[in-house]
Design a protein around this motif. Sequence first.
Motif, mmCIF file in Angstrom:
data_model
loop_
_atom_site.group_PDB
_atom_site.id
_atom_site.type_symbol
_atom_site.label_atom_id
_atom_site.label_comp_id
_atom_site.label_asym_id
_atom_site.label_seq_id
_atom_site.Cartn_x
_atom_site.Cartn_y
_atom_site.Cartn_z
ATOM 1 N N LEU A 57 -13.913 59.102 19.109
ATOM 2 C CA LEU A 57 -13.524 59.012 17.699
ATOM 3 C C LEU A 57 -13.681 60.359 16.989
ATOM 4 O O LEU A 57 -12.817 60.761 16.199
ATOM 5 C CB LEU A 57 -14.375 57.957 16.997
ATOM 6 N N ASN A 58 -14.765 61.052 17.276
ATOM 7 C CA ASN A 58 -14.977 62.363 16.656
ATOM 8 C C ASN A 58 -13.881 63.336 17.060
ATOM 9 O O ASN A 58 -13.417 64.141 16.235
ATOM 10 C CB ASN A 58 -16.347 62.910 17.032
ATOM 11 N N GLY A 59 -13.463 63.278 18.336
ATOM 12 C CA GLY A 59 -12.387 64.143 18.789
ATOM 13 C C GLY A 59 -11.067 63.816 18.122
ATOM 14 O O GLY A 59 -10.293 64.718 17.748
ATOM 15 N N VAL A 60 -10.783 62.532 17.951
ATOM 16 C CA VAL A 60 -9.553 62.111 17.266
ATOM 17 C C VAL A 60 -9.542 62.658 15.839
ATOM 18 O O VAL A 60 -8.536 63.225 15.378
ATOM 19 C CB VAL A 60 -9.438 60.571 17.256
ATOM 20 N N ARG A 61 -10.648 62.504 15.135
ATOM 21 C CA ARG A 61 -10.707 62.938 13.731
ATOM 22 C C ARG A 61 -10.573 64.453 13.605
ATOM 23 O O ARG A 61 -9.932 64.958 12.669
ATOM 24 C CB ARG A 61 -12.011 62.450 13.106
ATOM 25 N N ARG A 62 -11.146 65.169 14.545
ATOM 26 C CA ARG A 62 -11.042 66.628 14.471
ATOM 27 C C ARG A 62 -9.613 67.085 14.741
ATOM 28 O O ARG A 62 -9.069 67.930 14.022
ATOM 29 C CB ARG A 62 -12.005 67.269 15.472
ATOM 30 N N LEU A 63 -8.979 66.516 15.766
ATOM 31 C CA LEU A 63 -7.604 66.891 16.085
ATOM 32 C C LEU A 63 -6.635 66.457 14.987
ATOM 33 O O LEU A 63 -5.594 67.092 14.789
ATOM 34 C CB LEU A 63 -7.200 66.276 17.428
ATOM 35 N N ALA A 64 -6.972 65.389 14.272
ATOM 36 C CA ALA A 64 -6.109 64.910 13.190
ATOM 37 C C ALA A 64 -6.044 65.896 12.027
ATOM 38 O O ALA A 64 -5.154 65.792 11.168
ATOM 39 C CB ALA A 64 -6.599 63.551 12.692
ATOM 40 N N GLU A 65 -6.955 66.868 11.994
ATOM 41 C CA GLU A 65 -6.921 67.885 10.942
ATOM 42 C C GLU A 65 -5.811 68.916 11.163
ATOM 43 O O GLU A 65 -5.442 69.638 10.234
ATOM 44 C CB GLU A 65 -8.265 68.604 10.882
ATOM 45 N N LEU A 66 -5.290 68.977 12.373
ATOM 46 C CA LEU A 66 -4.269 69.972 12.694
ATOM 47 C C LEU A 66 -2.919 69.593 12.096
ATOM 48 O O LEU A 66 -2.552 68.413 12.063
ATOM 49 C CB LEU A 66 -4.127 70.113 14.216
ATOM 50 N N LYS A 67 -2.178 70.595 11.663
ATOM 51 C CA LYS A 67 -0.858 70.313 11.087
ATOM 52 C C LYS A 67 0.124 69.823 12.151
ATOM 53 O O LYS A 67 1.149 69.219 11.815
ATOM 54 C CB LYS A 67 -0.303 71.567 10.415
ATOM 55 N N THR A 68 -0.172 70.070 13.415
ATOM 56 C CA THR A 68 0.720 69.671 14.496
ATOM 57 C C THR A 68 0.532 68.222 14.942
ATOM 58 O O THR A 68 1.288 67.739 15.776
ATOM 59 C CB THR A 68 0.489 70.582 15.717
ATOM 60 N N VAL A 69 -0.462 67.511 14.434
ATOM 61 C CA VAL A 69 -0.742 66.174 14.936
ATOM 62 C C VAL A 69 0.371 65.206 14.541
ATOM 63 O O VAL A 69 0.960 65.322 13.455
ATOM 64 C CB VAL A 69 -2.108 65.674 14.412
ATOM 65 N N ALA A 70 0.691 64.272 15.437
ATOM 66 C CA ALA A 70 1.664 63.229 15.127
ATOM 67 C C ALA A 70 1.158 62.432 13.929
ATOM 68 O O ALA A 70 -0.021 62.097 13.829
ATOM 69 C CB ALA A 70 1.868 62.320 16.331
ATOM 70 N N GLN A 71 2.071 62.103 13.016
ATOM 71 C CA GLN A 71 1.665 61.508 11.745
ATOM 72 C C GLN A 71 0.911 60.193 11.908
ATOM 73 O O GLN A 71 0.004 59.889 11.134
ATOM 74 C CB GLN A 71 2.906 61.295 10.863
ATOM 75 N N ALA A 72 1.252 59.393 12.918
ATOM 76 C CA ALA A 72 0.611 58.089 13.094
ATOM 77 C C ALA A 72 -0.881 58.224 13.390
ATOM 78 O O ALA A 72 -1.652 57.300 13.103
ATOM 79 C CB ALA A 72 1.298 57.301 14.209
ATOM 80 N N VAL A 73 -1.296 59.342 13.954
ATOM 81 C CA VAL A 73 -2.723 59.524 14.270
ATOM 82 C C VAL A 73 -3.556 59.424 13.005
ATOM 83 O O VAL A 73 -4.643 58.825 12.994
ATOM 84 C CB VAL A 73 -2.956 60.877 14.979
ATOM 85 N N ARG A 74 -3.058 59.976 11.916
ATOM 86 C CA ARG A 74 -3.826 59.968 10.664
ATOM 87 C C ARG A 74 -3.975 58.562 10.089
ATOM 88 O O ARG A 74 -4.828 58.342 9.225
ATOM 89 C CB ARG A 74 -3.162 60.900 9.645
ATOM 90 N N ASN A 75 -3.147 57.634 10.546
ATOM 91 C CA ASN A 75 -3.288 56.244 10.117
ATOM 92 C C ASN A 75 -4.212 55.447 11.035
ATOM 93 O O ASN A 75 -4.436 54.251 10.802
ATOM 94 C CB ASN A 75 -1.920 55.563 10.089
ATOM 95 N N HIS A 76 -4.731 56.105 12.078
ATOM 96 C CA HIS A 76 -5.553 55.393 13.059
ATOM 97 C C HIS A 76 -6.818 56.187 13.400
ATOM 98 O O HIS A 76 -7.210 56.286 14.555
ATOM 99 C CB HIS A 76 -4.728 55.134 14.323
ATOM 100 N N LEU A 77 -7.454 56.729 12.374
ATOM 101 C CA LEU A 77 -8.669 57.522 12.599
ATOM 102 C C LEU A 77 -9.845 56.666 13.039
ATOM 103 O O LEU A 77 -10.874 57.200 13.463
ATOM 104 C CB LEU A 77 -9.022 58.306 11.335
ATOM 105 N N ASP A 78 -9.699 55.358 12.941
ATOM 106 C CA ASP A 78 -10.751 54.451 13.399
ATOM 107 C C ASP A 78 -10.529 53.981 14.828
ATOM 108 O O ASP A 78 -11.257 53.119 15.318
ATOM 109 C CB ASP A 78 -10.820 53.225 12.484
ATOM 110 N N GLN A 79 -9.531 54.568 15.509
ATOM 111 C CA GLN A 79 -9.192 54.151 16.865
ATOM 112 C C GLN A 79 -9.563 55.246 17.871
ATOM 113 O O GLN A 79 -9.129 56.398 17.720
ATOM 114 C CB GLN A 79 -7.685 53.857 16.977
ATOM 115 N N PRO A 80 -10.359 54.925 18.895
ATOM 116 C CA PRO A 80 -10.726 55.924 19.924
ATOM 117 C C PRO A 80 -9.582 56.127 20.906
ATOM 118 O O PRO A 80 -9.581 55.598 22.012
ATOM 119 C CB PRO A 80 -11.954 55.289 20.585
ATOM 120 N N LEU A 81 -8.603 56.905 20.500
ATOM 121 C CA LEU A 81 -7.354 57.041 21.258
ATOM 122 C C LEU A 81 -7.589 57.635 22.647
ATOM 123 O O LEU A 81 -8.495 58.446 22.864
ATOM 124 C CB LEU A 81 -6.372 57.925 20.488
ATOM 125 N N PHE A 82 -6.718 57.262 23.570
ATOM 126 C CA PHE A 82 -6.746 57.812 24.927
ATOM 127 C C PHE A 82 -6.389 59.299 24.908
ATOM 128 O O PHE A 82 -7.046 60.125 25.543
ATOM 129 C CB PHE A 82 -5.767 57.024 25.796
#
Length: 391
Positions: free
Chosen positions: A282-307
């Motif tokens: 989860l911490n990795g997802v939230r950190r990567l979601a700060e990047l301007k290159t992240v797919a937009q849907a990631v920011r809607n799923h910051l509570d999901q421990p994505l693969f």
Amino acid sequence: MFERLERAMGARLGRPCLYVPSNRFGLFIALCHWMKPGQRLLMSPISADEILFLVLAAGLRPVIAPICPRSGNIDAASVANLRFDGVLTTNMYGLPDDVVALGKICAEQGIPLIEDAAHAMQTTVANIPVGTHGTAGVFSLSKHAGAAPGGMVALASSDDRPALKELRDRWLTPRYRATEIASLVKMIARNAISGTALAQPAWWLAKAWGLQEQREGHRIALRRNALAPRLAKWLSPHLGLTALDPWIRADNHQFRMRQSKLVESYALGRLKALDRQRERRLNGVRRLAELKTVAQAVRNHLDQPLFRVPLLVDDRDRALDALRRHGIITGYIYDPPFDDYAPGLTEPSPAPEQARWWARHVLPVDPLHVDRAWPVVAALSSGIPPEVWTP
């Protein structure tokens, strides 16, 4: 067979479960059980190579859906005019498909919704696990959990379990102890070196020894001249599984081999490790979601421990090389989309450009390895042209 593991997954998912030796084998028997040869299956154009071939082996006609540019999954709002008899979701990198909308469509038409949850072991929608919204969900134990080769079919109704078990047992191949142990050792080694300085030399060594599947770009070679007569000659979907085995088995030649309790014990241990990794992921997802290159849907799923966390970047191949030098071996790239990869074998998408663009730009990053990947991914520029990307 694997009752302890089935109970553990059943408790996790709230559904009866059936063990299978791989996600792809589980998807095959699910499609054979709930659909008939000749029917049309709505599916994403961006998924693993073997998924296309197991759909063909089941005697089904792939109907390629438009994708949502925010997530890379099926765009449920754009399928109303397509003809199909069942739906197969992808849940790309753990980002969930719109199972609410797709489930409604399937319920209205009385057709099955099969969830490929290989990337979504820990993903939920409305606090309900992905893989438990439709008719059945098929999980992978070798991805999120890093367990031995294996998978699990989660069923909406236990009434279907005997028929699926019979299909499974009929098409399993014999167990070879040496092969099973070798697969376990390979998985243990992969888990140990993943994201370390040893990853790159191990990758090059495997490539030099021919241990990796031969590919043309990011897809296995289609070999249309060899494929065509096999597609023409099979007499039943089960013969199709054998006929298309050289394509379905890509990167997992034992995808339907019987397994022993040794594999079950290792998988149970890895499920516990998966839960311990949740906060790191989860911490990795939230950190990567700060990047301007992240797919937009990631920011809607910051509570999901994505693969994986999908970034969308200009020069993806250059980024792959840079990540390898940092010990990050990036797989799970599905380029080009199925209707471009295998023209004539699918009913092509009515809106293919979004999928082509996504497949060309996506860079999946493991959130567990964000620290090692950060020097590369933080410097990447966006691959989001305004005329294509519509957040």
